[in-house]
Design an enzyme around this catalytic site. Sequence first.
Site, PDB file in Angstrom:
ATOM      1  N   PHE A  35       0.808  -1.224   0.000  1.00  0.00           N
ATOM      2  CA  PHE A  35       0.000   0.000   0.000  1.00  0.00           C
ATOM      3  C   PHE A  35       0.838   1.270   0.000  1.00  0.00           C
ATOM      4  O   PHE A  35       0.361   2.331  -0.378  1.00  0.00           O
ATOM      5  CB  PHE A  35      -0.940   0.009   1.227  1.00  0.00           C
ATOM      6  CG  PHE A  35      -0.283   0.451   2.513  1.00  0.00           C
ATOM      7  CD1 PHE A  35      -0.089   1.800   2.785  1.00  0.00           C
ATOM      8  CD2 PHE A  35       0.175  -0.468   3.437  1.00  0.00           C
ATOM      9  CE1 PHE A  35       0.531   2.208   3.964  1.00  0.00           C
ATOM     10  CE2 PHE A  35       0.793  -0.068   4.608  1.00  0.00           C
ATOM     11  CZ  PHE A  35       0.973   1.278   4.875  1.00  0.00           C
TER      12      PHE A  35
ATOM     13  N   SER B 282       4.750  -7.089   3.465  1.00  0.00           N
ATOM     14  CA  SER B 282       5.224  -7.451   4.807  1.00  0.00           C
ATOM     15  C   SER B 282       5.942  -8.809   4.798  1.00  0.00           C
ATOM     16  O   SER B 282       5.740  -9.630   3.885  1.00  0.00           O
ATOM     17  CB  SER B 282       4.029  -7.513   5.762  1.00  0.00           C
ATOM     18  OG  SER B 282       3.162  -8.541   5.337  1.00  0.00           O
TER      19      SER B 282
ATOM     20  N   CYS C  80       9.391   1.342   3.845  1.00  0.00           N
ATOM     21  CA  CYS C  80      10.241   0.213   4.243  1.00  0.00           C
ATOM     22  C   CYS C  80      11.630   0.724   4.592  1.00  0.00           C
ATOM     23  O   CYS C  80      12.417   0.012   5.196  1.00  0.00           O
ATOM     24  CB  CYS C  80      10.300  -0.824   3.134  1.00  0.00           C
ATOM     25  SG  CYS C  80      11.171  -0.248   1.684  1.00  0.00           S
TER      26      CYS C  80
HETATM   27  P1  NAD Z   1       0.999  -6.729   2.960  1.00  0.00           P
HETATM   28  O1  NAD Z   1       1.984  -7.828   3.117  1.00  0.00           O
HETATM   29  O2  NAD Z   1      -0.139  -6.670   3.885  1.00  0.00           O
HETATM   30  O3  NAD Z   1       0.371  -6.752   1.476  1.00  0.00           O
HETATM   31  C1  NAD Z   1       1.200  -6.756   0.337  1.00  0.00           C
HETATM   32  C2  NAD Z   1       0.421  -7.372  -0.831  1.00  0.00           C
HETATM   33  O4  NAD Z   1       0.158  -8.743  -0.547  1.00  0.00           O
HETATM   34  C3  NAD Z   1      -0.941  -6.723  -1.075  1.00  0.00           C
HETATM   35  O5  NAD Z   1      -1.125  -6.581  -2.456  1.00  0.00           O
HETATM   36  C4  NAD Z   1      -1.916  -7.712  -0.472  1.00  0.00           C
HETATM   37  O6  NAD Z   1      -3.171  -7.714  -1.129  1.00  0.00           O
HETATM   38  C5  NAD Z   1      -1.220  -9.041  -0.696  1.00  0.00           C
HETATM   39  N1  NAD Z   1      -1.558 -10.049   0.312  1.00  0.00           N
HETATM   40  C6  NAD Z   1      -2.005  -9.840   1.573  1.00  0.00           C
HETATM   41  N2  NAD Z   1      -2.161 -11.032   2.215  1.00  0.00           N
HETATM   42  C7  NAD Z   1      -1.797 -11.992   1.342  1.00  0.00           C
HETATM   43  C8  NAD Z   1      -1.701 -13.413   1.426  1.00  0.00           C
HETATM   44  N3  NAD Z   1      -2.016 -14.078   2.540  1.00  0.00           N
HETATM   45  N4  NAD Z   1      -1.270 -14.091   0.339  1.00  0.00           N
HETATM   46  C9  NAD Z   1      -0.913 -13.443  -0.777  1.00  0.00           C
HETATM   47  N5  NAD Z   1      -0.975 -12.094  -0.916  1.00  0.00           N
HETATM   48  C10 NAD Z   1      -1.408 -11.374   0.133  1.00  0.00           C
HETATM   49  O7  NAD Z   1       1.869  -5.359   3.008  1.00  0.00           O
HETATM   50  P2  NAD Z   1       1.334  -3.871   3.060  1.00  0.00           P
HETATM   51  O8  NAD Z   1       0.743  -3.619   4.402  1.00  0.00           O
HETATM   52  O9  NAD Z   1       0.528  -3.563   1.859  1.00  0.00           O
HETATM   53  O10 NAD Z   1       2.704  -3.055   2.908  1.00  0.00           O
HETATM   54  C11 NAD Z   1       3.527  -2.706   3.995  1.00  0.00           C
HETATM   55  C12 NAD Z   1       4.688  -3.660   4.127  1.00  0.00           C
HETATM   56  O11 NAD Z   1       5.453  -3.657   2.925  1.00  0.00           O
HETATM   57  C13 NAD Z   1       5.661  -3.274   5.227  1.00  0.00           C
HETATM   58  O12 NAD Z   1       6.020  -4.420   5.918  1.00  0.00           O
HETATM   59  C14 NAD Z   1       6.852  -2.687   4.478  1.00  0.00           C
HETATM   60  O13 NAD Z   1       8.074  -2.774   5.165  1.00  0.00           O
HETATM   61  C15 NAD Z   1       6.838  -3.535   3.243  1.00  0.00           C
HETATM   62  N6  NAD Z   1       7.547  -2.909   2.128  1.00  0.00           N
HETATM   63  C16 NAD Z   1       8.762  -3.424   1.796  1.00  0.00           C
HETATM   64  C17 NAD Z   1       9.491  -2.842   0.766  1.00  0.00           C
HETATM   65  C18 NAD Z   1      10.844  -3.378   0.411  1.00  0.00           C
HETATM   66  O14 NAD Z   1      11.359  -3.025  -0.645  1.00  0.00           O
HETATM   67  N7  NAD Z   1      11.450  -4.210   1.227  1.00  0.00           N
HETATM   68  C19 NAD Z   1       8.971  -1.738   0.078  1.00  0.00           C
HETATM   69  C20 NAD Z   1       7.713  -1.258   0.440  1.00  0.00           C
HETATM   70  C21 NAD Z   1       7.003  -1.854   1.487  1.00  0.00           C
END
Ligand code: NAD
Length: 534
Positions: A198, A276, A331
């Site tokens: 997001f 995440s 992140c």
């Molecule tokens: P999230 O893990 O909740 O969701 C990420 C994506 O996965 C979304 O599109 C969601 O619909 C999908 N998703 C959710 N549950 C799922 C499941 N069980 N199986 C498959 N897909 C699923 O993450 P978020 O809250 O959208 O984003 C924030 C997180 O992203 C933070 O932990 C942040 O650190 C991380 N992030 C990391 C980077 C990086 O480059 N390391 C960059 C940006 C954000």
Amino acid sequence: MRIGAKVISYDVIYHIRDAAKSNDQQLLAGADEAECLCMAILSEVTYQHETLQLLIDGQWVRSRSDKYLPVMNPATGTLMSRVPFALKEEADSAVASSHRAFEKWREVPLPERVQYLFRMKQVLEEHGEELARINTQNHGKTIAESRGDVRRTVENVEAAISAAYTLMKGEHLDQVAKGIDEETIKEPLGVFAIVCPFNFPLMVPFWFVPFALVLGCTVVVKPSEVTPLPMTFAAELLQRELKLPPGLLNIVHGSKEVVESLIAHPLVKGVTFVGSTPVGRHVYKLAGEYGKRSIVQAGAKNSLVVMPDAHMPSTIESCVSAFFGNAGQRCLAGANLIVVEAIHKEAREKLTKRSEAIRLGCGLDESAEMGPLVSENARKRVLQYIDKGQFEGAKIVLDGRKARVSGCERGYFLGPTIFDDVSVDMTIAKDEIFGPVASIIEVSNLDEAIDLINKGTDYGNASSIFTQNGRDAREFRRRVQAGNIGINVGVVAPMAFFPFGGMRESFFGVSHGQIDSVDFFTDRKIVISKWDHD
Ligand code: NAD
């Protein structure tokens, strides 16, 4: 459009918006609260904003799903749109369409594919301000931050263009044996699923999409269900103005079920995931089970170390941006501020004083320095961590819980919050909070700081040191187990023509995002030829 019980025509909204732009008090005086709310959330209205559709094979189609999630403007707490949770059959037809497109697209000569990207850059730049405004309205971040996101989005298109020719070139060696030549050629692999978080709703998909397309692959993008608008709007623009061949870029909405369907589909060659760590780990495992490639960039808990010889004014500015930029939802955000004891008091006082002055506001307000959290749930989650920090004995020196933004009382705001006297075993020092919370931890020296970073958390996304001492900086760079290292830099955001780093629980896979994804989207053939029959 319906706000509460009141239906307001777009004409009225645009009229009020124009009045606001010109600061015409007389015209504005007639607007009631509901109309003002509309004004705050609307500036680029398209049909897409009513209920989002799926982009499949060049057509926007309504999902047949009866499961939807509201899409909110976090600054006003008002409804912007609804996002459907697409059905498996819909994900399947997006993949089938992308596969048909791939069969043709891979035959398009590279220079022609590059031309598409030049036009993509142009379209994104021409509509940059609209994209930034939608990004701010859906995510909550300030308009300046959104403009930065758009800039980095465009940079990824530029990097893909510049990389295309050199990185698609193979290798050739004549006469490896008598009359025999050997070469490698690179080929695009096929359809890829691009799963997005997001917090950078536009930029993150573009860490991968332009590289995949220019190399001859096709993509099915799954935007975050919390912030689906910017990428959907970008796809709409590209569809309309670039006239991308149908199926090159498909969009499906949803969450777990649709992501799992995409990964399981036999025609999908791989998945890029940014999000995440728990979900990332699941995606990585699932991709492995199906024999698919994956890039998984996951969660973070980043530390910033302040040495006694740090240049204080610039260090504090860097820390403020790292801890509170994007409301701490990066992140690359700072989480722990590790201070060597001699500088502890000065660093805490200066950081607190500067952070108190941060101006919270609706992101579209040009003077706002920090927007709200993305959702009510995100706010609740961060509040629980703040309670936990107090419960475990950390001392709160700046409390953002009472922060209010006049005119945006229903927004999900939380001011900068700083804890002192945090110890490494506390939950707030270990878990990813993903909000505007800084935890100050005192250490005696650099060795202790490095130890704390490497052993105190399982994440390894980013880490920074502030010092004037080259030797300390070098030690830090060499010994810290994090993928992005900052030396007198707080937000270590690699440019598009560098890979985006990540280690330990912050990354799973081999290739990283941005320029590194070139290897991910292609495969090599080794060709050995003999034309000499002697
Ligand atoms: P999230 O893990 O909740 O969701 C990420 C994506 O996965 C979304 O599109 C969601 O619909 C999908 N998703 C959710 N549950 C799922 C499941 N069980 N199986 C498959 N897909 C699923 O993450 P978020 O809250 O959208 O984003 C924030 C997180 O992203 C933070 O932990 C942040 O650190 C991380 N992030 C990391 C980077 C990086 O480059 N390391 C960059 C940006 C954000």
